[in-house]
Design a protein around this motif. Structure first.
Motif, PDB file in Angstrom:
ATOM      1  N   THR A 133     -13.687  -2.600   0.377  1.00  6.45           N
ATOM      2  CA  THR A 133     -13.885  -1.161   0.210  1.00  6.45           C
ATOM      3  C   THR A 133     -15.282  -0.889  -0.347  1.00  6.45           C
ATOM      4  OG1 THR A 133     -11.529  -0.718  -0.172  1.00  6.45           O
ATOM      5  CG2 THR A 133     -13.096   0.897  -1.021  1.00  6.45           C
ATOM      6  N   TYR A 177     -15.003   7.218   0.900  1.00  7.42           N
ATOM      7  CA  TYR A 177     -14.967   5.841   0.403  1.00  7.42           C
ATOM      8  C   TYR A 177     -15.189   5.768  -1.101  1.00  7.42           C
ATOM      9  CZ  TYR A 177     -14.134   2.637   4.264  1.00  7.42           C
ATOM     10  OH  TYR A 177     -13.524   1.894   5.242  1.00  7.42           O
ATOM     11  N   THR A 201      -2.453   5.192  -3.114  1.00  7.63           N
ATOM     12  CA  THR A 201      -2.866   4.098  -2.239  1.00  7.63           C
ATOM     13  C   THR A 201      -2.665   4.462  -0.767  1.00  7.63           C
ATOM     14  OG1 THR A 201      -0.667   3.097  -2.570  1.00  7.63           O
ATOM     15  CG2 THR A 201      -2.482   2.292  -3.942  1.00  7.63           C
ATOM     16  N   TRP A 226      -8.189   2.904  -5.417  1.00  6.93           N
ATOM     17  CA  TRP A 226      -7.518   1.647  -5.091  1.00  6.93           C
ATOM     18  C   TRP A 226      -7.496   0.653  -6.262  1.00  6.93           C
ATOM     19  CZ3 TRP A 226      -4.479   0.266  -1.108  1.00  6.93           C
ATOM     20  CH2 TRP A 226      -4.127  -1.096  -1.015  1.00  6.93           C
ATOM     21  N   SER A 282     -13.931   7.933  -3.170  1.00  8.28           N
ATOM     22  CA  SER A 282     -12.591   8.187  -3.709  1.00  8.28           C
ATOM     23  C   SER A 282     -11.709   6.952  -3.597  1.00  8.28           C
ATOM     24  CB  SER A 282     -11.947   9.372  -2.974  1.00  8.28           C
ATOM     25  OG  SER A 282     -11.653   9.042  -1.618  1.00  8.28           O
ATOM     26  N   ALA A 283     -11.779   6.255  -2.468  1.00 12.09           N
ATOM     27  CA  ALA A 283     -10.975   5.050  -2.297  1.00 12.09           C
ATOM     28  C   ALA A 283     -11.432   3.937  -3.242  1.00 12.09           C
ATOM     29  CB  ALA A 283     -11.044   4.569  -0.842  1.00 12.09           C
ATOM     30  N   VAL A 315      -7.948   7.122   4.327  1.00 14.70           N
ATOM     31  CA  VAL A 315      -9.418   7.099   4.337  1.00 14.70           C
ATOM     32  C   VAL A 315      -9.925   6.000   5.251  1.00 14.70           C
ATOM     33  CG1 VAL A 315     -11.465   6.601   2.943  1.00 14.70           C
ATOM     34  CG2 VAL A 315      -9.696   8.136   2.064  1.00 14.70           C
ATOM     35  N   TYR A 316      -9.380   4.785   5.093  1.00 17.86           N
ATOM     36  CA  TYR A 316      -9.808   3.665   5.937  1.00 17.86           C
ATOM     37  C   TYR A 316      -9.557   3.965   7.413  1.00 17.86           C
ATOM     38  CZ  TYR A 316      -9.370   1.306   1.383  1.00 17.86           C
ATOM     39  OH  TYR A 316      -9.471   0.962   0.067  1.00 17.86           O
ATOM     40  N   HIS A 375       0.808  -1.219   0.000  1.00 21.22           N
ATOM     41  CA  HIS A 375       0.000   0.000   0.000  1.00 21.22           C
ATOM     42  C   HIS A 375       0.844   1.273   0.000  1.00 21.22           C
ATOM     43  CE1 HIS A 375       0.821  -0.970   4.251  1.00 21.22           C
ATOM     44  NE2 HIS A 375       0.903   0.333   4.394  1.00 21.22           N
ATOM     45  N   TRP A 396      -3.282   7.407   0.327  1.00 15.55           N
ATOM     46  CA  TRP A 396      -4.500   8.173   0.590  1.00 15.55           C
ATOM     47  C   TRP A 396      -5.646   7.233   0.969  1.00 15.55           C
ATOM     48  CZ3 TRP A 396      -7.236  12.375   1.571  1.00 15.55           C
ATOM     49  CH2 TRP A 396      -8.597  12.378   1.257  1.00 15.55           C
ATOM     50  N   CYS A 397      -5.750   6.113   0.281  1.00 16.24           N
ATOM     51  CA  CYS A 397      -6.799   5.143   0.595  1.00 16.24           C
ATOM     52  C   CYS A 397      -6.643   4.613   2.018  1.00 16.24           C
ATOM     53  CB  CYS A 397      -6.762   3.985  -0.402  1.00 16.24           C
ATOM     54  SG  CYS A 397      -7.156   4.454  -2.098  1.00 16.24           S
TER      55      CYS A 397
END
Length: 301
Positions: free
Chosen positions: A278, A236, A188, A243, A238-239, A194-195, A182, A190-191
């Motif tokens: 996701t 989410y 990634t 991703w 955006s992710a 987010v999580y 990641h 950034w994802c």
């Protein structure tokens, strides 16, 4: 404590439908980990996780039954309704996970090489693990908020979804640490942010609800939760776009699983799990937002 002259013991805690469901949870949980500990056996991280789930849920269930039967829950500085509703949902998710993992990794049809007795104990433990999940799911069904009913926030669909969202995030984190690569791209990363952000805020919402401290906040809790849920949906989204692009597009990653990738230690597998969950969490947040809007509409009638 209760007012003088009232009963010292609450028999409804073990005779009501919810009470009976909790007694079954205690019975099935104790039976399950006893069978495994006696002859079924467990090993590695998967077996340890299953044993933790069964013993943890058993201990908390015994605690809840004891507190309600003796009225001791009135002495605790928490919102008891929110606590029991949140635990029932969490236990349902954990028990169904263990009920799938244990037979998947430890049950076999043949006797070789573990022996027929061990095989039979493992099959029996798997059956009781499934019954344990049904018992916890029954409590969630019995205690969920009914239309027009004034109840604890964690017993509503929105509150229950908060537990599911946090649980799904834990699955994502588990896949992230399993060599998901990641940190390869800023996108990634950034994802991952987010999580992490959504998980932390969701846990904070649950914690404030369970502790009953929402009234002490200087801002309206319900409105803030709805605003946060809307923001989580956008994050989410955006992710859910970023991703898959940076993991499965041929420009950045691999659209197919590499042939030489080792089973169980393949970054592509972890990336696929993260992508799937996701979208699962995105759907959960969308449903949560829709339900929150419905609750606000009904409350003004």
């Amino acid at each position: 404590m209760e007012s003088t002259g009232g009963p010292y013991l609450n028999t409804a805690a073990v005779t009501s439908p919810v009470g009976i469901a909790r007694l079954l949870q205690m019975t099935f949980g104790c039976t399950t980990f006893s069978l495994v500990a006696h002859r079924g056996g467990f090993s590695a991280a998967y077996g340890t996780f299953c044993m933790f789930v069964w013993t943890f849920c058993f201990a908390i269930t015994v605690f809840i039954i004891t507190c309600e039967f003796t009225h001791l829950h009135s002495c605790l500085s928490i919102s008891w309704g929110n606590f029991t509703a949140a635990f029932a949902m969490l236990a349902t998710l954990m028990s169904v996970t263990a009920a799938v993992i244990y037979p998947l990794y430890f049950v076999q049809l043949g006797c070789y090489p573990i022996g027929c007795e061990v095989r039979d104990f493992r099959i029996a433990a798997s059956v009781f693990a499934g019954l344990l999940f049904i018992a916890y799911a029954a409590e969630v069904f019995l205690t969920r908020a009914k239309p027009g009913q004034v109840t604890s926030y964690m017993a509503t669909v929105s509150g229950l979804l908060k537990i599911v969202q946090a649980f799904v995030a834990c699955i994502i984190f588990g896949a992230l640490v399993n060599d998901s690569q990641h940190d390869k791209y800023v996108a990634t990363q950034w994802c991952v942010a987010v999580y992490s952000f959504c998980f932390v805020v969701t846990v904070v919402v649950v914690a404030f609800s369970v502790t009953g401290k929402t009234a002490l906040l200087w801002f309206p809790f319900e409105r803030s939760v709805v605003v946060y849920t809307f923001g989580a949906v956008l994050l989410y989204v955006s992710a859910a776009v970023i991703w898959p692009v940076f993991c499965f597009d041929s420009k950045y990653g691999s659209p197919r699983r590499p042939d030489l990738c080792a089973k169980g230690r393949c970054p592509w597998d972890s990336q696929l799990v993260i992508a799937i969950f996701t979208y699962v969490n995105l759907l959960l947040y969308i449903v949560d937002l829709a339900y929150s809007q419905r609750i606000r509409f009904v409350s003004h009638l």
